[in-house]
Scaffold this active site. Structure first.
Site, PDB file in Angstrom:
ATOM      1  CG  HIS A  86       3.945   4.493 -16.294  1.00 23.12           C
ATOM      2  ND1 HIS A  86       4.256   5.606 -17.040  1.00 23.12           N
ATOM      3  CD2 HIS A  86       3.093   4.933 -15.330  1.00 23.12           C
ATOM      4  CE1 HIS A  86       3.629   6.665 -16.549  1.00 23.12           C
ATOM      5  NE2 HIS A  86       2.919   6.292 -15.505  1.00 23.12           N
ATOM      6  CB  ALA A 106      19.405  13.557 -18.130  1.00 27.08           C
ATOM      7  CB  CYS A 139      -3.794 -16.137 -23.225  1.00 28.38           C
ATOM      8  SG  CYS A 139      -3.596 -16.981 -21.651  1.00 28.38           S
ATOM      9  CG  LEU A 151      16.798  18.772 -24.455  1.00 31.79           C
ATOM     10  CD1 LEU A 151      18.265  19.079 -24.232  1.00 31.79           C
ATOM     11  CD2 LEU A 151      16.658  17.701 -25.522  1.00 31.79           C
ATOM     12  CB  CYS A 166      -3.362 -13.212 -19.986  1.00 37.70           C
ATOM     13  SG  CYS A 166      -4.946 -13.544 -20.782  1.00 37.70           S
TER      14      CYS A 166
HETATM   15  N1  APR Z   1      18.067  14.746 -21.239  1.00 35.36           N
HETATM   16  C1  APR Z   1      17.055  15.266 -20.492  1.00 35.36           C
HETATM   17  N2  APR Z   1      15.813  15.446 -20.957  1.00 35.36           N
HETATM   18  C2  APR Z   1      15.570  15.072 -22.220  1.00 35.36           C
HETATM   19  C3  APR Z   1      16.563  14.532 -23.066  1.00 35.36           C
HETATM   20  C4  APR Z   1      17.862  14.359 -22.523  1.00 35.36           C
HETATM   21  N3  APR Z   1      18.871  13.869 -23.252  1.00 35.36           N
HETATM   22  N4  APR Z   1      15.997  14.280 -24.274  1.00 35.36           N
HETATM   23  C5  APR Z   1      14.715  14.645 -24.187  1.00 35.36           C
HETATM   24  N5  APR Z   1      14.438  15.132 -22.956  1.00 35.36           N
HETATM   25  C6  APR Z   1      13.166  15.613 -22.390  1.00 35.36           C
HETATM   26  C7  APR Z   1      12.226  16.265 -23.367  1.00 35.36           C
HETATM   27  O1  APR Z   1      12.492  17.672 -23.383  1.00 35.36           O
HETATM   28  C8  APR Z   1      10.847  15.953 -22.774  1.00 35.36           C
HETATM   29  O2  APR Z   1      10.341  17.050 -22.037  1.00 35.36           O
HETATM   30  O3  APR Z   1      12.492  14.494 -21.879  1.00 35.36           O
HETATM   31  C9  APR Z   1      11.100  14.793 -21.804  1.00 35.36           C
HETATM   32  C10 APR Z   1      10.363  13.523 -22.146  1.00 35.36           C
HETATM   33  O4  APR Z   1       8.998  13.748 -22.006  1.00 35.36           O
HETATM   34  P1  APR Z   1       7.940  12.644 -22.420  1.00 35.36           P
HETATM   35  O5  APR Z   1       8.280  12.090 -23.774  1.00 35.36           O
HETATM   36  O6  APR Z   1       6.599  13.232 -22.235  1.00 35.36           O
HETATM   37  O7  APR Z   1       8.230  11.454 -21.374  1.00 35.36           O
HETATM   38  P2  APR Z   1       7.594  11.209 -19.954  1.00 35.36           P
HETATM   39  O8  APR Z   1       7.481  12.486 -19.197  1.00 35.36           O
HETATM   40  O9  APR Z   1       8.369  10.096 -19.374  1.00 35.36           O
HETATM   41  O10 APR Z   1       6.144  10.703 -20.321  1.00 35.36           O
HETATM   42  C11 APR Z   1       5.301  10.265 -19.289  1.00 35.36           C
HETATM   43  O11 APR Z   1       3.684   9.508 -20.866  1.00 35.36           O
HETATM   44  O12 APR Z   1       3.180   8.457 -22.876  1.00 35.36           O
HETATM   45  C12 APR Z   1       3.262   8.310 -21.498  1.00 35.36           C
HETATM   46  O13 APR Z   1       3.386   6.343 -20.252  1.00 35.36           O
HETATM   47  C13 APR Z   1       4.185   7.197 -21.051  1.00 35.36           C
HETATM   48  O14 APR Z   1       5.633   7.079 -19.132  1.00 35.36           O
HETATM   49  C14 APR Z   1       5.210   7.900 -20.214  1.00 35.36           C
HETATM   50  C15 APR Z   1       4.452   9.129 -19.736  1.00 35.36           C
END
Ligand code: APR
Length: 239
Positions: free
Chosen positions: A115, A231, A146, A213, A123
């Site tokens: 991403h 994690a 820009c 989590l 730009c």
């Molecule tokens: N350790 C492990 N997992 C964790 C922790 C932690 N300390 N804290 C939170 N989480 C988990 C949450 O339970 C959640 O399910 O991390 C997950 C994060 O999920 P999202 O916020 O949806 O993140 P992600 O999966 O990276 O989102 C994907 O969505 O908005 C877009 O482009 C953005 O790259 C992003 C994409």
């Protein structure tokens, strides 16, 4: 549960916002996620560049602000150590949906940024030849323009409604094709294409592990093992 990394030749790890939570970066979804404040799918949509570019900067400028004091945590460091300790015949690819650059700062080398990276500004006009540049500004009050074409400047990340750039998309596919160990860490598994990577890994015959989590909702049956917890606590023990 310890994962015996020695048994695998093509290791692919997919990470999401949860791996950076302990570094002080807000996740998108889940408790205290950005989504509780903004509808990220709307505020972070590519169309906003035309009708409300300030919304893009309000959302992602805040992420830049968090990054000013963020440091890699034990989860980032455990993955970097894993890569450093491999045998020459073992391949490792770290595919991340995160735009925070913390994996590289922890020492990971073969990182595929699906991403983009929030450190860069570019730009919004695809035809403009302004090169993306490193930028710490958060632009909370005014949208930058820009210097070459006058169009709006934007963070160099993939917004909702945009395609994954060709190179990281291809690198991810190539790594998944022959993967024998696949681990998804700190991702809700709700955003494609990354949410589908586990299926490719399963077709390749890989061991598939979900570390997060919260449990994935809905559950993806392509993950054969699931370990719930933080994690930054689980990875140093498992790897
Ligand atoms: N350790 C492990 N997992 C964790 C922790 C932690 N300390 N804290 C939170 N989480 C988990 C949450 O339970 C959640 O399910 O991390 C997950 C994060 O999920 P999202 O916020 O949806 O993140 P992600 O999966 O990276 O989102 C994907 O969505 O908005 C877009 O482009 C953005 O790259 C992003 C994409």
């Amino acid at each position: 549960m310890k994962i015996n990394i020695k048994n695998y030749k093509q290791i692919v790890v997919l990470t999401g916002a949860g791996i950076s939570a302990a570094s002080g970066i807000r996740t998108y979804r889940g408790e205290n996620g950005v989504w509780q404040e903004f509808d990220v799918g709307q505020h972070g949509r590519v169309d906003r560049l035309k009708d409300n570019p300030q919304q893009i900067w309000t959302l992602f400028g805040a992420l830049r602000a968090q990054l000013k004091s963020a440091m890699p945590n034990q989860a980032h460091l455990a993955l970097a150590a894993l890569e450093q300790n491999l045998r020459p015949d073992q391949q490792f690819t770290l595919i991340t949906q995160n735009v925070d650059g913390l994996h590289q700062r922890a020492g990971s080398v073969n990182v595929v940024e699906l991403h983009g990276n929030i450190r860069y500004t570019k730009c919004a006009n695809a035809a403009c030849d302004l090169a993306p540049f490193t930028d710490e500004n958060t632009y909370a009050d005014a949208v930058p323009r820009c210097s070459k074409c006058g169009d709006v400047l934007r963070p160099d990340i993939v917004l909702f409604g945009e395609m994954i750039p060709a190179l990281p998309g291809w690198q991810a596919k190539r790594a998944l094709r022959e993967c024998d160990l696949f681990m998804a860490i700190g991702t809700s598994g709700s955003v494609a294409p990354a949410s589908n990577f586990v299926r490719s890994a399963e077709y390749a015959g890989a061991r598939t592990i979900y570390i997060n989590l919260d449990p994935m909702e809905p559950r993806n049956p392509a993950f054969k093992e699931e370990y719930l917890g933080k994690a930054e606590e689980l990875l140093p023990a498992m790897l």
